[in-house]
Design an enzyme around this catalytic site. Structure first.
Site, short mmCIF file in Angstrom:
data_model
loop_
_atom_site.label_atom_id
_atom_site.label_comp_id
_atom_site.label_asym_id
_atom_site.label_seq_id
_atom_site.Cartn_x
_atom_site.Cartn_y
_atom_site.Cartn_z
N LYS A 42 74.28 84.54 49.26
CA LYS A 42 73.80 83.73 50.39
C LYS A 42 74.85 82.67 50.75
O LYS A 42 75.80 82.44 49.98
CB LYS A 42 72.46 83.07 50.03
CG LYS A 42 72.54 82.11 48.86
CD LYS A 42 71.15 81.78 48.34
CE LYS A 42 71.24 80.81 47.18
NZ LYS A 42 69.93 80.63 46.53
N TYR A 67 89.47 53.33 55.41
CA TYR A 67 88.36 52.77 56.17
C TYR A 67 87.52 51.84 55.31
O TYR A 67 87.22 52.14 54.15
CB TYR A 67 87.45 53.89 56.68
CG TYR A 67 88.04 54.68 57.83
CD1 TYR A 67 88.34 54.04 59.04
CD2 TYR A 67 88.29 56.03 57.72
CE1 TYR A 67 88.87 54.77 60.11
CE2 TYR A 67 88.81 56.75 58.77
CZ TYR A 67 89.10 56.11 59.97
OH TYR A 67 89.62 56.82 61.01
#
Ligand SMILES: *Cc1c(COP(=O)(O)O)cnc(C)c1O
Length: 356
Positions: A35, A252
């Site tokens: 999956k 940041y």
């Protein structure tokens, strides 16, 4: 020149890990769980490498159709089964094995004429309370399916909530056995964690996922100890170097300040590539094969590493974000997540290189 970031997928590692699963399976057949695009490794590529599996488990009709078009003839298990009555003909057309986990699905299947006999999985809720029929409804559901002229076989399944944790599988396994008592049906219960740790949870089919990709399902046991090899290595290079003075800050939010004069490497990899943004300062990376650590915030395209441990590093020096030599499990643990999420979160923009 292309950006140096890329993921290398090693087919040999996938095959090796399937062999490990095979040894633990003790004769049970193996659904290779593919999956989420083969846990981020690429569906077709993964299925090709895992060709020795006995079947493939996934969620999506379109993905199953892709495998059939690619010539895959082995059984395909749909872990969430059907979503609407119109899905039933596709089951027959593609010869898929649906999991039936709810009364609604049972009714959809019951109302349909099947053009071709189907193998069906009946999922029992043994305590996880996600998908599955209540234990008290199992017998009636089993009778309904057994009486359906289009149903060739019924396999009983359940899923463990804590096979990788402290509770283990005992309570759910006992519940499953009570629910299944007296029913002449094959059984399928084990995910990777149960396959590796609980030989009593075997049955006729097992459903390993994460271990096939070379990661550990356990927070307290690493993949190397389990004999697994990482199938995905995420690699890049240093594309910039900064010389910081004590007190200089990075990235940041200025969340990191150098405690002393430091050389900083700037690596072409960020959360836009699937690297976890929540990986804090101190998350391990390999620079030229040596362990180093990230500093400051991960940004969309870049992250920064402290090069103190690797003084020879410069622009162009290779960096491993996870994989060979540094397990995705360890990186994930620093970022407060699991390797599953790192692997299946590999961004489509990251080029993939196939290796033997
Ligand atoms: C994903 C999944 C698995 C595989 O789990 P791993 O922990 O990756 O081995 C097995 N069974 C079901 C129902 C799943 O959804």
């Amino acid at each position: 020149m292309p950006r140096p970031l890329h993921a290398t997928i090693r087919g040999g590692a996938l095959r090796h890990n399937l062999g490990v699963a095979r040894r633990h399976a003790a004769g049970a057949e193996i659904w290779a769980v593919v999956k989420a695009n083969g846990y981020g490794h690429g569906l077709e590529r993964t299925v090709r490498a895992l060709g020795e599996a006995d079947g493939f488990a996934m969620l999506d009709f379109q993905e199953a159709a892709r495998l059939r078009s690619a010539g895959v003839r082995k059984p395909i298990l749909l872990l969430e089964g059907i979503f609407q009555p119109a899905d039933v003909p596709a089951l027959c057309e593609l010869d898929l094995t649906p999991v039936i986990h709810s009364a609604e699905q049972l009714a959809m299947l019951g109302a349909a004429r099947l053009d071709r006999p189907l193998d069906v999985y009946l999922k029992i809720n043994t305590g996880m309370n996600r998908l599955g029929l209540p234990v008290g409804d199992v017998r009636a559901a089993w009778n309904t399916l057994a009486a359906h002229p289009g149903v060739r076989s019924v396999t009983l399944m359940t899923h463990f909530a804590d096979a990788d944790g402290r509770e283990g599988v005992a309570e759910q396994l006992a519940c499953f056995e009570r629910a299944a008592q007296g029913l002449q049906a094959a059984r399928c219960v084990a995910n990777s964690a149960a396959l590796l740790r609980y030989p009593e949870a075997r049955g006729d089919w097992v459903r390993p996922g994460i271990m096939l990709y070379g990661c550990s399902p356990f927070p307290d046991q690493d993949a190397v100890v389990l004999g697994l090899q990482p199938a995905m290595t995420l690699s890049s290079e240093i594309i910039g170097v900064q010389r910081l003075r004590r007190g200089d800050r990075v990235g940041y939010g200025f969340t990191y300040a150098a405690k002393s004069d430091t050389t900083l490497g700037v690596v072409a990899c960020g959360y836009g590539d699937g690297y976890p943004r929540h990986a804090p300062t101190g998350t391990p990376v390999l620079v030229a094969g040596q362990r180093a650590t990230t500093v400051g915030r991960v940004s969309m395209d870049l992250l920064c590493v402290d090069l103190t441990a690797v003084p020879a590093a410069r622009v162009g020096t290779p960096v491993t974000l996870w994989g060979d030599g540094l397990s995705a499990d360890e990186v994930a643990a620093h970022a407060g997540t699991v390797s599953y999420q790192l692997l299946c979160g590999l961004a489509p923009r990251v080029p993939v290189v196939e290796a033997p």
